[in-house]
Design a protein around this motif. Structure first.
Motif, PDB file in Angstrom:
ATOM      1  N   ALA A  99       0.840  -1.198   0.000  1.00  0.00           N
ATOM      2  CA  ALA A  99       0.000   0.000   0.000  1.00  0.00           C
ATOM      3  C   ALA A  99       0.875   1.247   0.000  1.00  0.00           C
ATOM      4  O   ALA A  99       1.931   1.284   0.641  1.00  0.00           O
ATOM      5  N   ALA A 130      -6.730  10.618   1.959  1.00  0.00           N
ATOM      6  CA  ALA A 130      -5.612   9.679   1.807  1.00  0.00           C
ATOM      7  C   ALA A 130      -4.291  10.354   2.149  1.00  0.00           C
ATOM      8  O   ALA A 130      -4.038  11.500   1.766  1.00  0.00           O
ATOM      9  N   THR A 180      -8.943   2.402   4.374  1.00  0.00           N
ATOM     10  CA  THR A 180      -8.859   1.994   2.973  1.00  0.00           C
ATOM     11  C   THR A 180      -7.451   2.240   2.474  1.00  0.00           C
ATOM     12  O   THR A 180      -6.902   3.341   2.624  1.00  0.00           O
ATOM     13  N   SER A 181      -6.837   1.223   1.878  1.00  0.00           N
ATOM     14  CA  SER A 181      -5.458   1.323   1.394  1.00  0.00           C
ATOM     15  C   SER A 181      -5.421   1.183  -0.122  1.00  0.00           C
ATOM     16  O   SER A 181      -6.138   0.357  -0.703  1.00  0.00           O
ATOM     17  N   LEU A 182      -4.576   2.004  -0.752  1.00  0.00           N
ATOM     18  CA  LEU A 182      -4.402   1.985  -2.202  1.00  0.00           C
ATOM     19  C   LEU A 182      -2.932   1.775  -2.544  1.00  0.00           C
ATOM     20  O   LEU A 182      -2.038   2.186  -1.791  1.00  0.00           O
ATOM     21  N   THR A 183      -2.691   1.171  -3.677  1.00  0.00           N
ATOM     22  CA  THR A 183      -1.327   0.985  -4.157  1.00  0.00           C
ATOM     23  C   THR A 183      -0.816   2.296  -4.757  1.00  0.00           C
ATOM     24  O   THR A 183      -1.548   3.277  -4.885  1.00  0.00           O
ATOM     25  N   GLU A 187      -4.760   1.807  -7.164  1.00  0.00           N
ATOM     26  CA  GLU A 187      -5.669   0.669  -7.164  1.00  0.00           C
ATOM     27  C   GLU A 187      -5.849   0.150  -5.737  1.00  0.00           C
ATOM     28  O   GLU A 187      -4.914   0.209  -4.928  1.00  0.00           O
ATOM     29  N   PRO A 188      -7.040  -0.390  -5.416  1.00  0.00           N
ATOM     30  CA  PRO A 188      -7.235  -0.974  -4.085  1.00  0.00           C
ATOM     31  C   PRO A 188      -6.302  -2.148  -3.846  1.00  0.00           C
ATOM     32  O   PRO A 188      -6.036  -2.937  -4.762  1.00  0.00           O
ATOM     33  N   THR A 189      -5.791  -2.252  -2.632  1.00  0.00           N
ATOM     34  CA  THR A 189      -4.975  -3.411  -2.276  1.00  0.00           C
ATOM     35  C   THR A 189      -5.877  -4.624  -2.094  1.00  0.00           C
ATOM     36  O   THR A 189      -7.102  -4.522  -2.119  1.00  0.00           O
ATOM     37  N   THR A 190      -5.277  -5.788  -1.890  1.00  0.00           N
ATOM     38  CA  THR A 190      -6.038  -7.012  -1.639  1.00  0.00           C
ATOM     39  C   THR A 190      -5.621  -7.608  -0.304  1.00  0.00           C
ATOM     40  O   THR A 190      -4.486  -8.066  -0.168  1.00  0.00           O
ATOM     41  N   PRO A 192      -8.860  -4.739   0.330  1.00  0.00           N
ATOM     42  CA  PRO A 192      -8.779  -3.288   0.115  1.00  0.00           C
ATOM     43  C   PRO A 192      -8.853  -2.450   1.376  1.00  0.00           C
ATOM     44  O   PRO A 192      -8.598  -1.248   1.315  1.00  0.00           O
ATOM     45  N   GLY A 193      -9.215  -3.030   2.488  1.00  0.00           N
ATOM     46  CA  GLY A 193      -9.368  -2.203   3.681  1.00  0.00           C
ATOM     47  C   GLY A 193      -9.436  -3.025   4.947  1.00  0.00           C
ATOM     48  O   GLY A 193      -9.315  -4.259   4.929  1.00  0.00           O
TER      49      GLY A 193
END
Length: 505
Positions: A99, A130, A180-183, A187-190, A192-193
């Motif tokens: 992330a 963010a 919520t975490s994004l790369t 894009e959402p991480t896996t 995503p939160g």
């Protein structure tokens, strides 16, 4: 049906008061208080269950509030901020997901108290934008802990009204964080939160602010002479009898006139949607009841379940159709989890074998939806309320004929199922089910097949065969009784603190 929109828009607006609408009569903002304001803040420490384990998190809550107010006067906290500082150990999980940024939506429970009366308000949908995740050893410049990250959540929160004089206080309590975490690519991480329910550490002074509540006096009454005592304050407000207050009518009348002017150039339908900030507030209550297991020829007790309600998220008055539609939402809460209390039930499996199990209904997905439809062109103002929730059923502590059956830690329905409950009532005179006053809701649910049952052998087919429903004949009937709402804007109301109802069979 085709109507003349311009003519229809000039029909009088009907002011429904049943169910959720009766609560709104005390919630629409009135004139602003001229009292001095205070910037209040309190620094607290919370314990949050992260995947790394329990983490100590520093939280700073701040708001601008008046120093004093009158009884019955609405107090709207301004410039609300919840600063959450996450330690490096809590952030490690997001680094493992590659992330780059982390954002949050916070929901803070705030206890409003005066004297021995109190009620919890939900300061929800506070949003933190963010922020870049620090690399190990490189924390924020103002952070005492290198590698830590501070997220600041802000937003509008409900008003509060105190009905009797005294020293009123607002004190933070539980804190829910939806992270919520994004790369780096956005894009959402896996996954995503992460949802975290935090509790304040014990032994802290949690008071955010104190407000002096003065007795509301008749402005036309003469001032007391020297040596005389001041007139006694008016009694605390009770449930509103009818209609919206004048300030709300003025705002909605202005909105109506604006709509009429627009219709002159662009005729159309005439529903008017009231802005949610005018009427939205929070409340809490309990519900209890029974759910039949059709195949097992028995019933399981449900609750009493604590419910956190957000009223009037959508409020639409359609004077063409003579209807008012109100959308609200509710979350169950049991020990910080979105679920009903676990309940133990005994049934005769297949008609002859006594089976005992602990059943837990977990709420999943979005909050349960409450929709109230009121017809306003009849004297009684009849209304229909539909409550729709997504649930997962879990089974544990199973015994068959007194012998423990090891079903493992994850025996559950293979997918969520929809529980729909309906209630019917009227406003004049109040009767049946009304959201504000409570009453009985009934409905059916289809129970899906089970999965994950059995520690050493596959028991899914047994529970699917014994419990799951396939069609109408196997539907599972549910009857719930809801207590009246304790509304956060009136913590001294007749229904605060919320009561636990007696379930009906």
């Amino acid at each position: 049906m085709t109507v003349d929109a311009r003519a229809a828009a000039r029909r009088p607006i009907h002011w429904a008061v049943g169910g959720a609408l009766v609560v709104a009569t005390a919630l629409v903002p009135s004139a602003e208080s001229a009292a001095a304001e205070q910037k209040s803040e309190v620094a607290l420490r919370y314990t949050c269950p992260f995947p790394s384990g329990p983490e100590e998190v520093d939280v700073l809550v701040s708001a601008v509030l008046p120093t004093s107010a009158r009884t019955g006067e609405e107090i709207r906290p301004a410039q609300v901020a919840v600063e959450v500082t996450l330690p490096p150990t809590a952030l490690a999980r997001f680094a493992d997901l590659d992330a780059a940024t982390l954002s949050a939506v916070a929901r803070l429970t705030v206890r409003n108290s005066v004297g021995d009366k109190s009620a919890d308000a939900s300061w929800q949908d506070l949003t933190a934008p963010a922020a870049e995740l620090p690399t190990p050893g490189e924390g924020e410049s103002d952070s005492l802990d290198p590698g830590a990250l501070t997220l600041t959540a802000t937003g509008d929160v409900p008003t509060v009204t105190f009905g009797s004089p005294g020293r009123a206080t607002l004190a933070p309590d539980g804190l829910d964080l939806m992270l919520t975490s994004l790369t780096e690519a956005g894009e959402p991480t896996t996954p995503p939160g992460l949802d975290v329910a935090c509790t304040p550490a014990s032994g802290q002074e949690r008071e955010l602010a104190a407000i002096a509540i003065r007795g509301d006096q008749d402005p036309t009454a003469p001032a007391p002479r020297p040596g005389e005592s001041e007139p006694a304050p008016h009694p605390a407000p009770t449930r509103p009898a009818e209609g919206l207050p004048p300030t709300a009518r003025e705002k909605i009348d202005a909105l109506t006139e604006k709509r009429r002017e627009a219709l002159e150039d662009d005729p159309g339908s005439c529903p008017i949607e009231i802005p949610p900030e005018w009427v939205m507030t929070t409340a809490e209550t309990y519900a209890a009841g029974y759910a039949n297991a059709a195949k097992l020829d028995g019933a399981a007790a449900l609750g009493p379940a604590f419910m956190k309600v957000v009223l009037n998220k959508r409020y639409i008055n359609d004077s063409c159709a003579s209807t008012v539609d109100v959308s609200s939402e509710v979350n169950f809460d049991y020990e910080g989890k979105r679920q009903l209390p676990p309940t133990k039930a005994t049934f005769l499996s297949y008609g002859f074998m006594p089976t005992t199990a602990t059943m837990t209904l977990e709420q999943v997905g979005p909050p349960a939806a409450i929709h109230t439809h009121t017809v306003t062109n009849t004297p009684t103002y009849p209304e229909e309320t539909t409550v729709t929730a997504q649930l997962v059923m879990r089974l544990s502590d199973v015994e068959v004929n007194g012998v423990p059956l090891d079903v493992g830690p994850d025996c559950r329905t293979e997918r969520p199922f929809e529980q729909v409950l309906k209630g019917y009532g009227q406003s004049y005179p109040p009767a049946g089910y009304l959201v504000a006053y409570g009453g009985t809701l009934t409905g059916y649910a289809h129970i899906p097949p089970f999965e994950g049952c059995g520690a050493t052998e596959d028991l899914d087919p047994i529970f699917t065969s014994a419990i799951s429903s396939r069609g109408k004949k196997a539907d599972n009937y549910t009857k719930m009784t809801q207590a009246p709402l304790c509304v956060a804007t009136n913590p001294e109301g007749p229904d605060c603190p919320p009561r636990k109802p007696k379930p009906e069979r």
